[in-house]
Design a protein around this motif. Sequence first.
Motif, mmCIF file in Angstrom:
data_model
loop_
_atom_site.group_PDB
_atom_site.id
_atom_site.type_symbol
_atom_site.label_atom_id
_atom_site.label_comp_id
_atom_site.label_asym_id
_atom_site.label_seq_id
_atom_site.Cartn_x
_atom_site.Cartn_y
_atom_site.Cartn_z
ATOM 1 N N PRO A 101 75.841 -52.320 110.295
ATOM 2 C CA PRO A 101 74.675 -51.543 110.740
ATOM 3 C C PRO A 101 73.502 -51.763 109.791
ATOM 4 O O PRO A 101 73.701 -52.170 108.641
ATOM 5 C CB PRO A 101 75.183 -50.098 110.691
ATOM 6 N N PRO A 102 72.284 -51.478 110.235
ATOM 7 C CA PRO A 102 71.106 -51.785 109.415
ATOM 8 C C PRO A 102 70.680 -50.649 108.496
ATOM 9 O O PRO A 102 69.527 -50.622 108.050
ATOM 10 C CB PRO A 102 70.039 -52.053 110.482
ATOM 11 N N TYR A 103 71.566 -49.724 108.194
ATOM 12 C CA TYR A 103 71.186 -48.596 107.340
ATOM 13 C C TYR A 103 72.324 -48.233 106.383
ATOM 14 O O TYR A 103 73.498 -48.455 106.670
ATOM 15 C CB TYR A 103 70.800 -47.368 108.182
ATOM 16 N N GLY A 104 71.921 -47.698 105.244
ATOM 17 C CA GLY A 104 72.872 -47.135 104.297
ATOM 18 C C GLY A 104 72.809 -45.617 104.355
ATOM 19 O O GLY A 104 72.028 -45.030 105.116
ATOM 20 N N LEU A 105 73.626 -44.972 103.542
ATOM 21 C CA LEU A 105 73.764 -43.516 103.589
ATOM 22 C C LEU A 105 73.775 -42.917 102.186
ATOM 23 O O LEU A 105 74.066 -43.607 101.214
ATOM 24 C CB LEU A 105 75.069 -43.129 104.296
ATOM 25 N N VAL A 106 73.473 -41.631 102.121
ATOM 26 C CA VAL A 106 73.654 -40.855 100.899
ATOM 27 C C VAL A 106 74.319 -39.545 101.271
ATOM 28 O O VAL A 106 73.918 -38.887 102.247
ATOM 29 C CB VAL A 106 72.310 -40.588 100.190
ATOM 30 N N ARG A 107 75.347 -39.173 100.502
ATOM 31 C CA ARG A 107 76.000 -37.877 100.689
ATOM 32 C C ARG A 107 76.750 -37.541 99.410
ATOM 33 O O ARG A 107 77.428 -38.410 98.843
ATOM 34 C CB ARG A 107 76.965 -37.916 101.869
ATOM 35 N N PRO A 108 76.662 -36.308 98.912
ATOM 36 C CA PRO A 108 77.387 -35.951 97.678
ATOM 37 C C PRO A 108 78.884 -36.140 97.843
ATOM 38 O O PRO A 108 79.453 -35.828 98.895
ATOM 39 C CB PRO A 108 77.040 -34.465 97.480
ATOM 40 N N ARG A 109 79.540 -36.653 96.789
ATOM 41 C CA ARG A 109 80.968 -36.920 96.877
ATOM 42 C C ARG A 109 81.791 -35.666 97.143
ATOM 43 O O ARG A 109 82.833 -35.738 97.814
ATOM 44 C CB ARG A 109 81.444 -37.584 95.583
ATOM 45 N N ALA A 110 81.367 -34.521 96.617
ATOM 46 C CA ALA A 110 82.130 -33.298 96.858
ATOM 47 C C ALA A 110 82.234 -33.025 98.351
ATOM 48 O O ALA A 110 83.297 -32.640 98.872
ATOM 49 C CB ALA A 110 81.474 -32.108 96.143
ATOM 50 N N ASP A 111 81.151 -33.246 99.077
ATOM 51 C CA ASP A 111 81.121 -33.050 100.519
ATOM 52 C C ASP A 111 81.769 -34.223 101.248
ATOM 53 O O ASP A 111 82.523 -34.050 102.202
ATOM 54 C CB ASP A 111 79.667 -32.860 100.965
ATOM 55 N N PHE A 112 81.467 -35.438 100.774
ATOM 56 C CA PHE A 112 81.967 -36.658 101.404
ATOM 57 C C PHE A 112 83.496 -36.699 101.418
ATOM 58 O O PHE A 112 84.125 -36.931 102.449
ATOM 59 C CB PHE A 112 81.406 -37.860 100.643
ATOM 60 N N ASP A 113 84.111 -36.473 100.259
ATOM 61 C CA ASP A 113 85.572 -36.536 100.174
ATOM 62 C C ASP A 113 86.229 -35.436 100.998
ATOM 63 O O ASP A 113 87.272 -35.654 101.619
ATOM 64 C CB ASP A 113 86.014 -36.428 98.710
ATOM 65 N N ASP A 114 85.631 -34.247 100.995
ATOM 66 C CA ASP A 114 86.161 -33.140 101.782
ATOM 67 C C ASP A 114 86.132 -33.490 103.266
ATOM 68 O O ASP A 114 87.111 -33.249 104.000
ATOM 69 C CB ASP A 114 85.329 -31.889 101.498
ATOM 70 N N LEU A 115 85.026 -34.098 103.709
ATOM 71 C CA LEU A 115 84.895 -34.494 105.110
ATOM 72 C C LEU A 115 85.979 -35.493 105.507
ATOM 73 O O LEU A 115 86.608 -35.361 106.562
ATOM 74 C CB LEU A 115 83.496 -35.071 105.328
ATOM 75 N N LEU A 116 86.213 -36.521 104.657
ATOM 76 C CA LEU A 116 87.218 -37.535 104.979
ATOM 77 C C LEU A 116 88.631 -36.946 104.981
ATOM 78 O O LEU A 116 89.467 -37.315 105.822
ATOM 79 C CB LEU A 116 87.137 -38.690 103.986
#
Length: 424
Positions: A101-116
């Motif tokens: 895809p033509p875009y990157g992302l930003v998300r805090p790891r505390a939230d990112f890992d919880d989501l996964l």
Amino acid sequence: MTQGLAAEAEADVIVVGAGPAGSTAAAYLARRGLDVLLLEKSAFPREKVCGDGLTPRATRQLIRLGIDTSEQAGWLHNKGLRIYGGDRPFELNWPDLTDFPPYGLVRPRADFDDLLAKHAVAAGAKMLENCNVTEPVLDERTGRIRGVRTRDGRTFLAPLVVAADGNSTRLSVAMGLQKKDNRPMGVAVRTYYTSPRTNDDYLESWLELWDGKPGQSDLLPGYGWIFGMGDGTCNVGLGILNTSSAFGKTDYKDLLQRWLDNTPAEWGFREQNRTIPVRGAALPMGFNRTPHYTRGLLLIGDAGGMVNPFNGEGIAYAMESAELAADAIAEAHYRGVGTPSAERALRGYPTALSDRLGGYYRLGTIFVKLIGNPQVMRLCTRYGLPRRTLMRFTLKLLANLTDASDGDAMDKIINGLSKIAPSA
């Protein structure tokens, strides 16, 4: 298998560690009908040292996993990379490709890992938090792993175990898998500051860190980053490679502050605006622990040294290795674990890893040796940055963003170099 051994629980596969690698593996395995036990030593949400920025390579893995990466779902999008080095900053958009895809992302790891982790549970994996795995349970006759034990004395059994327990990977070490000293290793430190630069369409990379006026002061070792988080703060950090003479001899927190003290005051990167302590982490690179499969144990993510030597990116490769491992495990499960056919399927995992990343990581190992010399880095920034075509090529190389089949000339050169390089 379990005769004479009391188990807290049994499963088809145990995944140790619920970071991006472990949760991705657990989700793929649960979707394929396996009974998956995901063991996490802490409790969510929990913090991890990370830049929080994701390239299109990581974005692709999230999309493949079925994660909604839209801005409406809470993701901050970015267009590309802004590079500081030489006379002025230089902006490059992510390449327009078929495979990414033509875009990157930003998300805090505390939230990112919880989501996964929640995504893995929703797929059918059973997750246990505050479950600190300390050692493998081995078959005394064959030495094959048959489960794990935790610090509080619990035992969990499965015929296959995935080590997704990070750089220290106590489980792999207990199985006799030590780090390779001839592979790249990095150290990164990062913190957060309240800053008016919080909303930024570009990830920002600093190839030169000065302790005073640029060009008129001392050049500090390492590279830096500034990633706007979109929430009033910026993630700011720096990394140093073990090819630098300063590696292991530097106060990294002091180094971070010396660099930031010379950024514009209006950016806000000053002590009074820091929101959390400065924390550090190791970056295991270039397959620095192998074999990635042995005696029922598969290594993924940082446990197997999956960080990209070119740019320090780890999450994309953690998730890629998790998907490849899940493919092999599912195949082995349905062939019948313990049979010769199943073992062949499991041995296919390190082969698939090597085919995809081995040559590229070997090129990365050469690259970090070159840039460990400050003079080489200075020449690169002085003469390379002003040349946009060269920098577009460099961005594709460093971020590993090329089309596999119908790419342009740059893609073909990078892919060709990766194919002819000996595997890491």
